[in-house]
Motif scaffolding. Structure first.
Motif, PDB file in Angstrom:
ATOM      1  N   GLU A   1       3.156  73.230  11.866  1.00 42.52           N
ATOM      2  CA  GLU A   1       1.840  72.954  11.271  1.00 42.52           C
ATOM      3  C   GLU A   1       1.273  71.638  11.811  1.00 42.52           C
ATOM      4  O   GLU A   1       0.109  71.578  12.228  1.00 42.52           O
ATOM      5  N   TYR A   2       2.084  70.606  11.820  1.00 36.62           N
ATOM      6  CA  TYR A   2       1.615  69.296  12.264  1.00 36.62           C
ATOM      7  C   TYR A   2       1.342  69.275  13.768  1.00 36.62           C
ATOM      8  O   TYR A   2       0.419  68.593  14.217  1.00 36.62           O
ATOM      9  N   ALA A   3       2.117  70.007  14.537  1.00 34.77           N
ATOM     10  CA  ALA A   3       1.856  70.097  15.977  1.00 34.77           C
ATOM     11  C   ALA A   3       0.496  70.717  16.215  1.00 34.77           C
ATOM     12  O   ALA A   3      -0.304  70.213  17.015  1.00 34.77           O
ATOM     13  N   LEU A   4       0.208  71.785  15.519  1.00 31.93           N
ATOM     14  CA  LEU A   4      -1.082  72.457  15.674  1.00 31.93           C
ATOM     15  C   LEU A   4      -2.231  71.553  15.224  1.00 31.93           C
ATOM     16  O   LEU A   4      -3.237  71.420  15.927  1.00 31.93           O
ATOM     17  N   LEU A   5      -2.097  70.913  14.079  1.00 33.27           N
ATOM     18  CA  LEU A   5      -3.142  70.009  13.593  1.00 33.27           C
ATOM     19  C   LEU A   5      -3.374  68.847  14.557  1.00 33.27           C
ATOM     20  O   LEU A   5      -4.515  68.472  14.835  1.00 33.27           O
ATOM     21  N   SER A   6      -2.296  68.294  15.094  1.00 31.71           N
ATOM     22  CA  SER A   6      -2.443  67.164  16.015  1.00 31.71           C
ATOM     23  C   SER A   6      -3.084  67.607  17.328  1.00 31.71           C
ATOM     24  O   SER A   6      -3.901  66.876  17.897  1.00 31.71           O
ATOM     25  N   LEU A   7      -2.771  68.806  17.804  1.00 37.87           N
ATOM     26  CA  LEU A   7      -3.388  69.302  19.037  1.00 37.87           C
ATOM     27  C   LEU A   7      -4.877  69.591  18.840  1.00 37.87           C
ATOM     28  O   LEU A   7      -5.683  69.353  19.744  1.00 37.87           O
ATOM     29  N   ILE A   8      -5.243  70.078  17.684  1.00 39.63           N
ATOM     30  CA  ILE A   8      -6.661  70.285  17.378  1.00 39.63           C
ATOM     31  C   ILE A   8      -7.370  68.931  17.406  1.00 39.63           C
ATOM     32  O   ILE A   8      -8.441  68.791  17.995  1.00 39.63           O
ATOM     33  N   TYR A   9      -6.754  67.941  16.794  1.00 36.43           N
ATOM     34  CA  TYR A   9      -7.325  66.599  16.747  1.00 36.43           C
ATOM     35  C   TYR A   9      -7.448  66.004  18.155  1.00 36.43           C
ATOM     36  O   TYR A   9      -8.513  65.546  18.558  1.00 36.43           O
ATOM     37  N   ILE A  10      -6.366  66.026  18.911  1.00 33.66           N
ATOM     38  CA  ILE A  10      -6.338  65.422  20.245  1.00 33.66           C
ATOM     39  C   ILE A  10      -7.289  66.126  21.197  1.00 33.66           C
ATOM     40  O   ILE A  10      -7.947  65.493  22.018  1.00 33.66           O
ATOM     41  N   SER A  11      -7.376  67.448  21.088  1.00 36.47           N
ATOM     42  CA  SER A  11      -8.220  68.199  22.020  1.00 36.47           C
ATOM     43  C   SER A  11      -9.702  67.885  21.841  1.00 36.47           C
ATOM     44  O   SER A  11     -10.502  68.139  22.738  1.00 36.47           O
ATOM     45  N   SER A  12     -10.062  67.308  20.706  1.00 41.09           N
ATOM     46  CA  SER A  12     -11.466  66.947  20.476  1.00 41.09           C
ATOM     47  C   SER A  12     -11.793  65.536  20.975  1.00 41.09           C
ATOM     48  O   SER A  12     -12.929  65.091  20.852  1.00 41.09           O
ATOM     49  N   LYS A  13     -10.811  64.855  21.540  1.00 40.43           N
ATOM     50  CA  LYS A  13     -10.988  63.477  21.981  1.00 40.43           C
ATOM     51  C   LYS A  13     -10.894  63.381  23.500  1.00 40.43           C
ATOM     52  O   LYS A  13     -10.197  64.162  24.146  1.00 40.43           O
TER      53      LYS A  13
ATOM     54  N   GLN B   1      -7.644  77.283  22.383  1.00 38.20           N
ATOM     55  CA  GLN B   1      -9.101  77.410  22.519  1.00 38.20           C
ATOM     56  C   GLN B   1      -9.659  78.393  21.491  1.00 38.20           C
ATOM     57  O   GLN B   1     -10.679  78.127  20.871  1.00 38.20           O
ATOM     58  N   LYS B   2      -8.985  79.530  21.285  1.00 30.19           N
ATOM     59  CA  LYS B   2      -9.435  80.502  20.289  1.00 30.19           C
ATOM     60  C   LYS B   2      -9.399  79.896  18.892  1.00 30.19           C
ATOM     61  O   LYS B   2     -10.297  80.128  18.080  1.00 30.19           O
ATOM     62  N   ILE B   3      -8.379  79.121  18.616  1.00 29.93           N
ATOM     63  CA  ILE B   3      -8.266  78.472  17.316  1.00 29.93           C
ATOM     64  C   ILE B   3      -9.427  77.489  17.138  1.00 29.93           C
ATOM     65  O   ILE B   3     -10.058  77.452  16.077  1.00 29.93           O
ATOM     66  N   LEU B   4      -9.712  76.715  18.165  1.00 32.03           N
ATOM     67  CA  LEU B   4     -10.813  75.744  18.101  1.00 32.03           C
ATOM     68  C   LEU B   4     -12.160  76.457  17.897  1.00 32.03           C
ATOM     69  O   LEU B   4     -12.997  75.989  17.128  1.00 32.03           O
ATOM     70  N   GLU B   5     -12.349  77.566  18.567  1.00 31.47           N
ATOM     71  CA  GLU B   5     -13.611  78.302  18.457  1.00 31.47           C
ATOM     72  C   GLU B   5     -13.786  78.962  17.109  1.00 31.47           C
ATOM     73  O   GLU B   5     -14.905  79.249  16.686  1.00 31.47           O
ATOM     74  N   ASN B   6     -12.683  79.227  16.418  1.00 31.14           N
ATOM     75  CA  ASN B   6     -12.758  79.904  15.127  1.00 31.14           C
ATOM     76  C   ASN B   6     -12.900  78.940  13.962  1.00 31.14           C
ATOM     77  O   ASN B   6     -12.599  79.275  12.829  1.00 31.14           O
ATOM     78  N   GLY B   7     -13.335  77.724  14.259  1.00 29.59           N
ATOM     79  CA  GLY B   7     -13.745  76.843  13.183  1.00 29.59           C
ATOM     80  C   GLY B   7     -12.737  75.856  12.650  1.00 29.59           C
ATOM     81  O   GLY B   7     -12.931  75.346  11.553  1.00 29.59           O
ATOM     82  N   ALA B   8     -11.655  75.583  13.360  1.00 28.01           N
ATOM     83  CA  ALA B   8     -10.739  74.561  12.895  1.00 28.01           C
ATOM     84  C   ALA B   8     -11.461  73.223  12.955  1.00 28.01           C
ATOM     85  O   ALA B   8     -11.839  72.765  14.014  1.00 28.01           O
ATOM     86  N   LYS B   9     -11.700  72.633  11.811  1.00 29.70           N
ATOM     87  CA  LYS B   9     -12.447  71.375  11.742  1.00 29.70           C
ATOM     88  C   LYS B   9     -11.531  70.240  11.288  1.00 29.70           C
ATOM     89  O   LYS B   9     -10.778  70.388  10.350  1.00 29.70           O
ATOM     90  N   ILE B  10     -11.634  69.145  11.977  1.00 27.20           N
ATOM     91  CA  ILE B  10     -10.878  67.953  11.594  1.00 27.20           C
ATOM     92  C   ILE B  10     -11.875  66.850  11.335  1.00 27.20           C
ATOM     93  O   ILE B  10     -12.802  66.658  12.048  1.00 27.20           O
TER      94      ILE B  10
END
Length: 136
Positions: A8-20, A127-136
């Motif tokens: 869970e934390y790996a996925l959340l951190s990758l979502i966060y990092i990929s937006s930076k 990328q699919k996860i990011l496109e489907n609305g994962a918001k941080i």
């Protein structure tokens, strides 16, 4: 397989990092994501070791995506975070790991389930996860 907090934390951190666009430090991420700093650092180091992230040392150091989110699958993320191949059942990957060996009547079913889950999770990209609305 039970997904742990590491996945869970790996996925959340990758979502966060990929937006930076600049390296993100563990302390800031720990506060932003409300994750233990030491646990997050261990997860991020594993992701870097597996080539998912780049790690930068120093005052402006931190972590940045090494792999394009289009080419990074959920299966890769989870296996990196958990530090082993994902197995639904202890014996689902290899018939040799089955205590009953060739006489096992259900191994083929377990292996088929494993292959279907691997294919499904291997088809979900960050990328699919990011496109489907994962918001941080």
């Amino acid at each position: 397989m039970l997904f742990t907090k590491a996945s869970e934390y790996a996925l959340l951190s990758l979502i966060y990092i990929s937006s930076k666009s600049t390296p993100q430090d563990v302390e800031t991420m720990s506060k932003e994501l409300d994750i233990s700093k030491s646990f997050l650092a261990k997860i991020l180091q594993n992701l870097a070791r597996d080539g998912i992230l780049n790690s930068f040392k120093g005052a402006n150091g931190g972590f940045l995506m090494a792999k394009n989110p289009q080419n990074l699958t959920l299966l890769e993320i989870i296996e990196s975070a958990e530090r082993h191949e994902m197995s639904v059942f202890e014996c689902s990957r290899s018939k040799q790991s089955c205590e009953k060996g060739d006489s096992c009547k259900i191994w083929h079913m377990f292996n088929d389930i494993q292959n279907q889950i691997d294919n499904y999770m291997g088809g979900i990209t960050l990328q699919k996860i990011l496109e489907n609305g994962a918001k941080i």
